[in-house]
Design a protein around this motif. Structure first.
Motif, PDB file in Angstrom:
ATOM      1  N   TYR A 138       0.824  -1.216   0.000  1.00 57.41           N
ATOM      2  CA  TYR A 138       0.000   0.000   0.000  1.00 57.41           C
ATOM      3  C   TYR A 138       0.856   1.263   0.000  1.00 57.41           C
ATOM      4  N   THR A 139       2.010   1.205   0.651  1.00 56.02           N
ATOM      5  CA  THR A 139       2.893   2.375   0.599  1.00 56.02           C
ATOM      6  C   THR A 139       3.338   2.610  -0.836  1.00 56.02           C
ATOM      7  N   GLU A 140       3.642   1.528  -1.548  1.00 52.32           N
ATOM      8  CA  GLU A 140       4.062   1.638  -2.951  1.00 52.32           C
ATOM      9  C   GLU A 140       2.939   2.285  -3.785  1.00 52.32           C
ATOM     10  N   ILE A 141       1.713   1.836  -3.559  1.00 50.63           N
ATOM     11  CA  ILE A 141       0.588   2.392  -4.335  1.00 50.63           C
ATOM     12  C   ILE A 141       0.373   3.876  -3.976  1.00 50.63           C
ATOM     13  N   PHE A 142       0.391   4.166  -2.675  1.00 52.39           N
ATOM     14  CA  PHE A 142       0.162   5.556  -2.252  1.00 52.39           C
ATOM     15  C   PHE A 142       1.294   6.467  -2.753  1.00 52.39           C
ATOM     16  N   LEU A 143       2.515   5.928  -2.751  1.00 48.37           N
ATOM     17  CA  LEU A 143       3.646   6.724  -3.253  1.00 48.37           C
ATOM     18  C   LEU A 143       3.498   6.980  -4.743  1.00 48.37           C
ATOM     19  N   TRP A 144       3.014   5.970  -5.452  1.00 44.54           N
ATOM     20  CA  TRP A 144       2.812   6.130  -6.897  1.00 44.54           C
ATOM     21  C   TRP A 144       1.806   7.258  -7.148  1.00 44.54           C
ATOM     22  N   ILE A 145       0.716   7.276  -6.372  1.00 43.80           N
ATOM     23  CA  ILE A 145      -0.291   8.344  -6.515  1.00 43.80           C
ATOM     24  C   ILE A 145       0.358   9.704  -6.200  1.00 43.80           C
ATOM     25  N   ARG A 147       3.447  10.561  -6.469  1.00 41.58           N
ATOM     26  CA  ARG A 147       4.346  10.986  -7.555  1.00 41.58           C
ATOM     27  C   ARG A 147       3.573  11.487  -8.764  1.00 41.58           C
ATOM     28  N   ARG A 148       2.466  10.817  -9.085  1.00 40.94           N
ATOM     29  CA  ARG A 148       1.678  11.249 -10.243  1.00 40.94           C
ATOM     30  C   ARG A 148       1.123  12.648 -10.019  1.00 40.94           C
ATOM     31  N   ILE A 149       0.795  12.988  -8.782  1.00 43.81           N
ATOM     32  CA  ILE A 149       0.159  14.283  -8.535  1.00 43.81           C
ATOM     33  C   ILE A 149       1.194  15.362  -8.194  1.00 43.81           C
ATOM     34  N   GLU A 150       2.138  15.023  -7.341  1.00 41.97           N
ATOM     35  CA  GLU A 150       3.069  16.060  -6.862  1.00 41.97           C
ATOM     36  C   GLU A 150       4.430  16.017  -7.551  1.00 41.97           C
ATOM     37  N   GLY A 151       4.711  14.938  -8.255  1.00 43.27           N
ATOM     38  CA  GLY A 151       6.017  14.833  -8.922  1.00 43.27           C
ATOM     39  C   GLY A 151       6.979  13.958  -8.154  1.00 43.27           C
ATOM     40  N   ASP A 152       8.179  13.813  -8.703  1.00 40.69           N
ATOM     41  CA  ASP A 152       9.168  12.945  -8.051  1.00 40.69           C
ATOM     42  C   ASP A 152       9.832  13.686  -6.884  1.00 40.69           C
ATOM     43  N   ALA A 173      -4.771  18.704  -1.937  1.00 38.45           N
ATOM     44  CA  ALA A 173      -6.173  18.278  -1.819  1.00 38.45           C
ATOM     45  C   ALA A 173      -6.448  17.116  -2.765  1.00 38.45           C
ATOM     46  N   ALA A 174      -5.911  17.215  -3.987  1.00 41.89           N
ATOM     47  CA  ALA A 174      -6.138  16.139  -4.968  1.00 41.89           C
ATOM     48  C   ALA A 174      -5.508  14.838  -4.461  1.00 41.89           C
ATOM     49  N   LYS A 175      -4.297  14.946  -3.945  1.00 43.13           N
ATOM     50  CA  LYS A 175      -3.605  13.735  -3.461  1.00 43.13           C
ATOM     51  C   LYS A 175      -4.401  13.087  -2.332  1.00 43.13           C
ATOM     52  N   ALA A 177      -7.518  13.438  -1.617  1.00 43.56           N
ATOM     53  CA  ALA A 177      -8.831  12.953  -2.077  1.00 43.56           C
ATOM     54  C   ALA A 177      -8.669  11.562  -2.701  1.00 43.56           C
ATOM     55  N   VAL A 178      -7.633  11.400  -3.531  1.00 43.66           N
ATOM     56  CA  VAL A 178      -7.429  10.078  -4.168  1.00 43.66           C
ATOM     57  C   VAL A 178      -7.047   9.048  -3.099  1.00 43.66           C
ATOM     58  N   TRP A 179      -6.182   9.441  -2.177  1.00 43.67           N
ATOM     59  CA  TRP A 179      -5.796   8.511  -1.092  1.00 43.67           C
ATOM     60  C   TRP A 179      -7.028   8.063  -0.306  1.00 43.67           C
ATOM     61  N   ILE A 180      -7.864   9.029   0.052  1.00 41.91           N
ATOM     62  CA  ILE A 180      -9.037   8.691   0.885  1.00 41.91           C
ATOM     63  C   ILE A 180      -9.997   7.792   0.105  1.00 41.91           C
ATOM     64  N   ALA A 181     -10.179   8.106  -1.185  1.00 48.76           N
ATOM     65  CA  ALA A 181     -11.078   7.260  -1.996  1.00 48.76           C
ATOM     66  C   ALA A 181     -10.543   5.825  -2.050  1.00 48.76           C
ATOM     67  N   LEU A 182      -9.236   5.696  -2.277  1.00 50.01           N
ATOM     68  CA  LEU A 182      -8.652   4.352  -2.357  1.00 50.01           C
ATOM     69  C   LEU A 182      -8.739   3.647  -1.003  1.00 50.01           C
ATOM     70  N   ALA A 183      -8.497   4.401   0.065  1.00 48.06           N
ATOM     71  CA  ALA A 183      -8.545   3.802   1.402  1.00 48.06           C
ATOM     72  C   ALA A 183      -9.959   3.321   1.727  1.00 48.06           C
ATOM     73  N   LEU A 184     -10.961   4.133   1.361  1.00 52.29           N
ATOM     74  CA  LEU A 184     -12.347   3.718   1.631  1.00 52.29           C
ATOM     75  C   LEU A 184     -12.727   2.506   0.785  1.00 52.29           C
ATOM     76  N   TRP A 185     -12.245   2.489  -0.438  1.00 53.12           N
ATOM     77  CA  TRP A 185     -12.529   1.328  -1.292  1.00 53.12           C
ATOM     78  C   TRP A 185     -11.862   0.074  -0.703  1.00 53.12           C
ATOM     79  N   THR A 186     -10.692   0.267  -0.139  1.00 51.25           N
ATOM     80  CA  THR A 186      -9.990  -0.854   0.501  1.00 51.25           C
ATOM     81  C   THR A 186     -10.788  -1.342   1.713  1.00 51.25           C
TER      82      THR A 186
END
Ligand code: SF4
Ligand code: SF4
Length: 487
Positions: A138-145, A147-152, A173-175, A177-186
Motif C-alpha cells: 500500500y505504501t508503494e501504491i500511495f507513493l505512486w499516486i 508521484r503522479r500528482i506532486e512529482g518525483d 487536496a487532490a492527493k 482525495a485520491v488517497w481517501i477514496a482508495l482507502a475507503l474502497w480498501t
C-alpha cells in the motif's frame, strides 16, 4: 546490524576519560525526564526507481491487489465465491464450505505460513517485507499516486518547502482525495469478505449500511490511509514486531542486501568516463539513500530499518550502468560470501544449507498432508449429543431406550439424504425412519431413539457406534462413538 541508538547512555563508553565527567544521578534523572516522548521523524521523500527488483515488486503489487480487490466479486454456484460468514459460522471458499469443526485446516494454514516465513527469511532475509507485506504494497501504491500528482522527489521537496498557495493546496487536496477514496474502497473490499459485497455496495450507496459494516469500512479505510499515506516507514521501524525478531532467523549464509565496501571504497565523486584513480566504484551520488523508503544508507551495513526492498540495488545498478562499471556494487549476498570473497556458485551452495533443506522438507510434508486432508475431506460432519433429560428409560415391551440428538452437517451445497444406523449391542435397533434430508451447506438436529432388549444386555454403560451414510454415495459416511446406558 546497527544497534538501535539509546537516548541516554550511562555505560562506560559514554563516559569521558575523567571520572568527574560522569553525570550525577540527579543530572541523569533530569536528562531522562527531559527527553521528549516522541521525536518527530524527518519526512522521507523516496525517489522513483526502475529496475529488475522494482518490476518484481510491482508484479507482486498487481498480483496481491487483483486477488484482494477482485476476490469478493467472484461468483460461485449463485453465491459469493469467497465469503467468511461469521454470523452463520461458515467460510465459503469457491466449492468448499468450512465449518467451525474444520479449524484443523486453519491451523495447518497458519503452520504453513509460519514455516514459510522462517524458510524465506533464512534464505533471503526480509523477502516478505520487501515485496508482499500489505504495508509495503500500500505504501508503494500511495507513493505512486503521490508521484503522479506532486512529482518525483525533488518536486515534492520543493512543494513542501514552498508557501501554501492555490497550486500547493490543489495538489495536496487532490492527493488526499485520491488517497481517501482508495482507502475507503480498501475498507469496503475488506468488509466485503465478511458480508456479501453486492448487497453491501447497494447499502453503502443508499447510506443504509449497518453500524458494524460502517464502522469497519471506516476503520480499515482510516488504517490504510494513515499507515500507507502518513506513517509509512514508521510502521516498519516502530510498530512491526517482525523487524525485531527477524535477526534471530538470519545467519551468515542468509542472503541480505549488502554494499560491497571492498569494491566501493574509498568512495568519491568523479566525472563519467574519467579514470577513477585510487577511488573505489562508489561515486557517492547518494542515489541508494534517495530511493530508500526507510531513508537509510545501506553503505553503513545491515540495519534493522532495512525492509529488504532492493530499491537501492536498482538505483545503484543504474548508476553503475551510467559510469560503465559492472553492476552489483549493492547486491544480494551473504556475510560469509563477502568476508571470504566467495564466488556466486560457492555462495549459493551455502545458501541451500542443511537448515534450509530441513525447513523445506518439513514445509512440503505439511503442504502435501494438508492438501491430501482437504482432498479426502468427507462433506459430512456429525455431532452426537446424549439427551441428559432421559438417560435410559423403559418403554413398551420392556425395552430400554436411550435418546440422542444427532447434528448432521452437510458441507456440500446440494441437499442430501442421510441414513442413520447403530451397532455395538445385540438387538440394538433405531426407532422410526432412519433417513433424513439436510439442505445444502446446512445443519439439521435430529432426535434418535435407540432400543435394546434388557435380557441380552447387562446393566451399565456400553460403547456403541452410530453410522451416518449418504443414501446416494456410500463414500460419504461418518462413524461416531457413543454410550448406551442400561439401568
Ligand atoms: S537499504 Fe535498500 S533494501 Fe533496505 S530498505 Fe533501503 S532501499 Fe530497501
Ligand atoms: S548508488 Fe551506488 S554509487 Fe551511488 S552512493 Fe549508493 S552505492 Fe555509491
Amino acid at each position: 546490524m546497527r544497534p538501535v541508538p539509546t537516548p541516554v547512555r550511562n555505560d562506560e563508553s559514554a563516559a569521558s576519560p575523567g571520572a568527574s565527567a560522569l553525570p550525577t544521578p540527579e543530572a541523569a534523572n533530569a536528562a531522562v525526564m527531559n527527553q521528549p516522548l516522541y521525536v518527530a521523524a524527518a519526512k522521507i521523500y523516496p525517489r522513483a526507481v526502475h529496475g529488475w527488483f522494482a518490476a518484481w515488486r510491482w508484479a507482486l503489487v498487481w498480483a496481491t491487489q487483483l486477488v484482494f480487490y477482485g476476490g469478493p466479486w467472484l461468483r460461485w454456484n449463485e453465491r459469493q465465491a469467497v465469503l467468511f460468514d461469521i454470523a452463520q459460522r461458515k467460510f465459503y471458499i469457491f466449492g468448499l464450505v468450512f465449518w467451525p469443526q474444520d479449524v484443523i485446516y486453519l491451523t495447518i494454514l497458519l503452520v504453513i505460513s509460519a514455516l514459510s516465513l522462517f524458510l524465506f527469511t533464512a534464505v533471503a532475509g526480509r523477502l516478505w517485507c520487501g515485496y508482499a507485506c500489505p504495508q509495503t504494497v500500500y505504501t508503494e501504491i500511495f507513493l505512486w499516486i503521490e508521484r503522479r500528482i506532486e512529482g518525483d522527489r525533488n518536486q515534492r521537496i520543493r512543494l513542501d518547502r514552498g508557501d501554501l498557495g492555490a497550486k500547493k493546496f490543489a495538489l495536496k487536496a487532490a492527493k488526499h482525495a485520491v488517497w481517501i477514496a482508495l482507502a475507503l474502497w480498501t475498507g469496503f473490499t475488506f468488509v466485503g469478505y465478511f458480508t456479501p459485497i453486492r448487497p453491501l455496495g447497494g447499502d453503502v450507496l443508499s447510506l443504509e449500511a449497518g453500524p458494524w459494516a460502517t464502522f469497519w469500512i471506516l476503520f480499515y479505510g482510516f488504517a490504510t490511509y494513515g499507515n500507507a499515506g502518513w506513517m509509512r516507514e514508521q510502521v516498519c521501524k516502530y510498530m512491526c514486531p517482525y523487524a525485531r525478531f527477524q535477526s534471530a532467523m538470519f545467519d551468515r549464509d542468509t542472503l541480505i542486501i549488502t554494499y560491497d565496501g571492498a569494491r566501493g571504497e574509498p568512495r568519491g565523486g568523479r566525472a563519467r568516463g574519467r579514470d577513477k584513480g585510487s577511488l573505489g566504484d562508489c561515486v557517492d551520488c547518494g542515489i541508494c539513500v534517495q530511493v530508500c523508503p526507510t531513508g537509510i544508507d545501506i553503505r553503513e551495513g545491515l540495519q534493522y530499518e532495512c525492509i529488504g526492498c532492493a530499491a537501492c540495488i536498482d538505483g545503484c545498478d543504474q548508476v553503475m550502468d551510467k559510469m560503465g562499471y559492472p553492476r552489483g556494487l549493492i547486491r544480494y549476498s551473504t556475510q560469509h560470501a563477502l568476508d571470504n570473497k566467495l564466488g556466486s556458485r560457492a555462495m549459493w551452495r551455502r545458501v541451500f544449507r542443511p537448515r534450509i533443506l530441513v525447513y523445506s522438507a518439513v514445509l512440503w510434508a505439511i503442504i502435501f498432508a494438508g492438501a491430501y486432508a482437504l482432498y479426502a475431506r468427507v462433506p459430512l460432519k456429525v455431532d452426537i449429543i446424549r439427551d441428559r433429560a432421559a438417560i435410559a428409560r423403559e418403554v413398551e415391551g420392556g425395552l430400554i431406550e436411550n435418546v440422542y440428538r444427532v447434528q448432521l452437517m452437510n458441507t456440500q451445497e446440494t441437499a442430501r439424504r442421510f441414513r442413520l444406523s447403530a451397532e455395538g449391542l445385540p438387538s440394538l435397533t433405531l426407532v422410526g425412519d432412519p433417513v433424513y434430508e439436510v439442505d445444502g451447506a446446512s445443519a439439521r438436529l435430529v432426535p434418535v431413539k435407540l432400543r435394546v432388549a434388557p435380557a441380552q444386555v447387562k446393566p451399565g454403560k456400553h460403547p456403541i457406534t452410530i453410522d451416518v451414510q449418504a443414501v446416494d454415495d456410500a463414500a460419504i459416511a461418518v462413524r461416531e462413538k457413543s454410550i448406551f446406558i442400561v439401568r
